[in-house]
Scaffold this motif. Sequence first.
Motif, PDB file in Angstrom:
ATOM      1  N   ALA A 207       0.831  -1.098  -0.010  1.00  0.00           N
ATOM      2  CA  ALA A 207      -0.230   0.149   0.086  1.00  0.00           C
ATOM      3  C   ALA A 207       0.881   1.414  -0.051  1.00  0.00           C
ATOM      4  CB  ALA A 207      -1.012   0.045   1.143  1.00  0.00           C
ATOM      5  N   PRO A 208       0.296   2.405  -0.420  1.00  0.00           N
ATOM      6  CA  PRO A 208       1.324   3.633  -0.353  1.00  0.00           C
ATOM      7  C   PRO A 208       1.489   3.947   1.013  1.00  0.00           C
ATOM      8  CG  PRO A 208      -1.102   3.921  -1.531  1.00  0.00           C
ATOM      9  CD  PRO A 208      -0.873   2.592  -0.955  1.00  0.00           C
ATOM     10  N   SER A 209       2.787   4.642   1.239  1.00  0.00           N
ATOM     11  CA  SER A 209       3.001   5.111   2.383  1.00  0.00           C
ATOM     12  C   SER A 209       2.131   6.250   2.912  1.00  0.00           C
ATOM     13  CB  SER A 209       4.366   5.886   2.250  1.00  0.00           C
ATOM     14  OG  SER A 209       5.457   4.862   1.911  1.00  0.00           O
ATOM     15  N   ASP A 210       1.851   6.345   4.281  1.00  0.00           N
ATOM     16  CA  ASP A 210       1.118   7.197   4.720  1.00  0.00           C
ATOM     17  C   ASP A 210       2.051   8.412   5.395  1.00  0.00           C
ATOM     18  OD1 ASP A 210      -0.974   8.787   6.036  1.00  0.00           O
ATOM     19  OD2 ASP A 210      -1.199   7.309   7.712  1.00  0.00           O
ATOM     20  N   TRP A 211       1.770   9.504   4.784  1.00  0.00           N
ATOM     21  CA  TRP A 211       2.670  10.683   5.198  1.00  0.00           C
ATOM     22  C   TRP A 211       1.906  11.982   6.037  1.00  0.00           C
ATOM     23  CZ3 TRP A 211       7.811  12.234   2.889  1.00  0.00           C
ATOM     24  CH2 TRP A 211       8.406  11.050   2.278  1.00  0.00           C
ATOM     25  N   THR A 212       0.672  11.385   6.538  1.00  0.00           N
ATOM     26  CA  THR A 212      -0.068  12.551   7.090  1.00  0.00           C
ATOM     27  C   THR A 212       0.547  12.989   8.225  1.00  0.00           C
ATOM     28  OG1 THR A 212      -2.085  11.200   6.257  1.00  0.00           O
ATOM     29  CG2 THR A 212      -2.440  12.854   8.400  1.00  0.00           C
ATOM     30  N   GLY A 213       1.373  12.173   9.190  1.00  0.00           N
ATOM     31  CA  GLY A 213       2.101  12.505  10.276  1.00  0.00           C
ATOM     32  C   GLY A 213       3.244  13.526  10.064  1.00  0.00           C
ATOM     33  N   ARG A 214       3.673  13.412   9.018  1.00  0.00           N
ATOM     34  CA  ARG A 214       4.902  14.275   8.688  1.00  0.00           C
ATOM     35  C   ARG A 214       4.390  15.566   8.181  1.00  0.00           C
ATOM     36  NH1 ARG A 214       7.587   9.441   5.608  1.00  0.00           N
ATOM     37  NH2 ARG A 214       8.350   7.960   7.288  1.00  0.00           N
ATOM     38  N   PHE A 215       3.319  15.434   7.270  1.00  0.00           N
ATOM     39  CA  PHE A 215       2.674  16.576   6.793  1.00  0.00           C
ATOM     40  C   PHE A 215       2.091  17.642   8.001  1.00  0.00           C
ATOM     41  CE2 PHE A 215       3.511  15.027   2.813  1.00  0.00           C
ATOM     42  CZ  PHE A 215       2.954  15.707   1.874  1.00  0.00           C
ATOM     43  N   LEU A 216       1.568  16.903   8.822  1.00  0.00           N
ATOM     44  CA  LEU A 216       0.901  17.494  10.050  1.00  0.00           C
ATOM     45  C   LEU A 216       2.076  18.200  10.928  1.00  0.00           C
ATOM     46  CD1 LEU A 216      -1.503  18.306  11.650  1.00  0.00           C
ATOM     47  CD2 LEU A 216      -1.160  16.033  13.072  1.00  0.00           C
ATOM     48  N   LEU A 217       3.208  17.500  10.951  1.00  0.00           N
ATOM     49  CA  LEU A 217       4.167  17.935  11.878  1.00  0.00           C
ATOM     50  C   LEU A 217       4.701  19.577  10.926  1.00  0.00           C
ATOM     51  CD1 LEU A 217       6.336  18.068  13.986  1.00  0.00           C
ATOM     52  CD2 LEU A 217       7.799  16.671  12.453  1.00  0.00           C
ATOM     53  N   VAL A 218       4.911  19.295   9.723  1.00  0.00           N
ATOM     54  CA  VAL A 218       5.413  20.449   8.978  1.00  0.00           C
ATOM     55  C   VAL A 218       4.277  21.620   9.095  1.00  0.00           C
ATOM     56  CG1 VAL A 218       5.930  21.229   6.562  1.00  0.00           C
ATOM     57  CG2 VAL A 218       6.752  19.228   7.455  1.00  0.00           C
ATOM     58  N   GLY A 219       3.003  21.089   9.031  1.00  0.00           N
ATOM     59  CA  GLY A 219       1.785  22.293   8.895  1.00  0.00           C
ATOM     60  C   GLY A 219       1.858  22.987  10.449  1.00  0.00           C
ATOM     61  N   VAL A 220       2.014  22.290  11.618  1.00  0.00           N
ATOM     62  CA  VAL A 220       1.891  22.837  12.776  1.00  0.00           C
ATOM     63  C   VAL A 220       3.079  23.537  12.894  1.00  0.00           C
ATOM     64  CG1 VAL A 220       2.027  22.121  15.177  1.00  0.00           C
ATOM     65  CG2 VAL A 220       0.373  20.937  13.847  1.00  0.00           C
ATOM     66  N   VAL A 221       4.128  23.328  12.626  1.00  0.00           N
ATOM     67  CA  VAL A 221       5.336  24.164  12.831  1.00  0.00           C
ATOM     68  C   VAL A 221       5.363  25.351  11.898  1.00  0.00           C
ATOM     69  CG1 VAL A 221       7.844  24.207  12.307  1.00  0.00           C
ATOM     70  CG2 VAL A 221       6.973  22.257  13.417  1.00  0.00           C
ATOM     71  N   LEU A 222       4.984  25.326  10.823  1.00  0.00           N
ATOM     72  CA  LEU A 222       4.760  26.573   9.976  1.00  0.00           C
ATOM     73  C   LEU A 222       3.647  27.265  10.438  1.00  0.00           C
ATOM     74  CD1 LEU A 222       5.376  28.131   7.397  1.00  0.00           C
ATOM     75  CD2 LEU A 222       3.492  26.873   5.972  1.00  0.00           C
ATOM     76  N   GLY A 223       2.432  26.844  10.820  1.00  0.00           N
ATOM     77  CA  GLY A 223       1.145  27.355  11.624  1.00  0.00           C
ATOM     78  C   GLY A 223       1.621  28.202  12.646  1.00  0.00           C
ATOM     79  N   GLY A 224       2.492  27.348  13.630  1.00  0.00           N
ATOM     80  CA  GLY A 224       2.875  27.857  14.813  1.00  0.00           C
ATOM     81  C   GLY A 224       3.920  28.827  14.664  1.00  0.00           C
ATOM     82  N   LEU A 225       4.590  29.075  13.933  1.00  0.00           N
ATOM     83  CA  LEU A 225       5.703  30.034  13.339  1.00  0.00           C
ATOM     84  C   LEU A 225       5.135  31.335  12.854  1.00  0.00           C
ATOM     85  CD1 LEU A 225       8.746  31.107  13.368  1.00  0.00           C
ATOM     86  CD2 LEU A 225       8.544  30.111  11.104  1.00  0.00           C
ATOM     87  N   LEU A 226       3.883  31.127  12.101  1.00  0.00           N
ATOM     88  CA  LEU A 226       3.397  32.202  11.668  1.00  0.00           C
ATOM     89  C   LEU A 226       2.563  32.854  12.972  1.00  0.00           C
ATOM     90  CD1 LEU A 226       2.030  30.760   8.304  1.00  0.00           C
ATOM     91  CD2 LEU A 226       3.619  32.790   8.431  1.00  0.00           C
ATOM     92  N   ALA A 227       1.692  32.104  13.607  1.00  0.00           N
ATOM     93  CA  ALA A 227       1.186  32.618  14.671  1.00  0.00           C
ATOM     94  C   ALA A 227       2.096  33.343  15.508  1.00  0.00           C
ATOM     95  CB  ALA A 227       0.244  31.448  15.317  1.00  0.00           C
ATOM     96  N   TYR A 228       3.111  32.810  16.040  1.00  0.00           N
ATOM     97  CA  TYR A 228       3.945  33.506  16.911  1.00  0.00           C
ATOM     98  C   TYR A 228       4.628  34.707  16.288  1.00  0.00           C
ATOM     99  CZ  TYR A 228       8.106  34.127  19.665  1.00  0.00           C
ATOM    100  OH  TYR A 228       9.182  34.879  20.418  1.00  0.00           O
ATOM    101  N   LEU A 229       5.070  34.881  15.170  1.00  0.00           N
ATOM    102  CA  LEU A 229       5.568  35.961  14.383  1.00  0.00           C
ATOM    103  C   LEU A 229       4.248  37.032  14.567  1.00  0.00           C
ATOM    104  CD1 LEU A 229       7.826  34.375  11.532  1.00  0.00           C
ATOM    105  CD2 LEU A 229       8.382  35.422  13.815  1.00  0.00           C
TER     106      LEU A 229
END
Length: 190
Positions: free
Chosen positions: A52-74
Amino acid sequence: RTAMKSRRNSVPIRLREHLGSVRVTGADGVERPLVLEARVLSEGGAFPVPGAPSDWTGRFLLVGVVLGGLLAYLGLKGSRAFAPLATLWALLAGVVGLALTWLWVFSTHLAAYQNENLFLFNVVVLMLACVIPFRRTAARRLAALVAGGAALGLVLKLLPAFDQRNLELFALALPAHAGVWLGLRGRGPS
């Protein structure tokens, strides 16, 4: 054992197994196997075929949370880096949305029709990219619309009619959109 199981799920292996079980009737009326003999000419590559294809949801969520958190913080801290970073994110997401919209409206490609990714990437995000540096009040409203639309798309995924396999993109874009919205709420009025 896992590699062998993965290999048994690959299309060529399943086709070989199916053809081995097929029987045909000859001109003389006698039923014979389609494949008389099977020989392995090459073992193939060193890598097993995944089941089956690899599930990258966790990795994408990590990048999204880091980016969103950085944007909110700044944004909440009033950093000068917020506007360029938020504008870059919105510009990238907006250009993807523009391409998806064009494919949906002007293309006959089946995968582009009713694309759920339009909840995440659309022309409204492109408009947001244009107003972030100049019109904070309009940017706040557009950012709320963008984040709300992405959240609505995620909620709609619970319905059977929304079955596109794109949870990874929601995991990436929704936190980033929310980060832009939160970051704009922290900036002074325009």
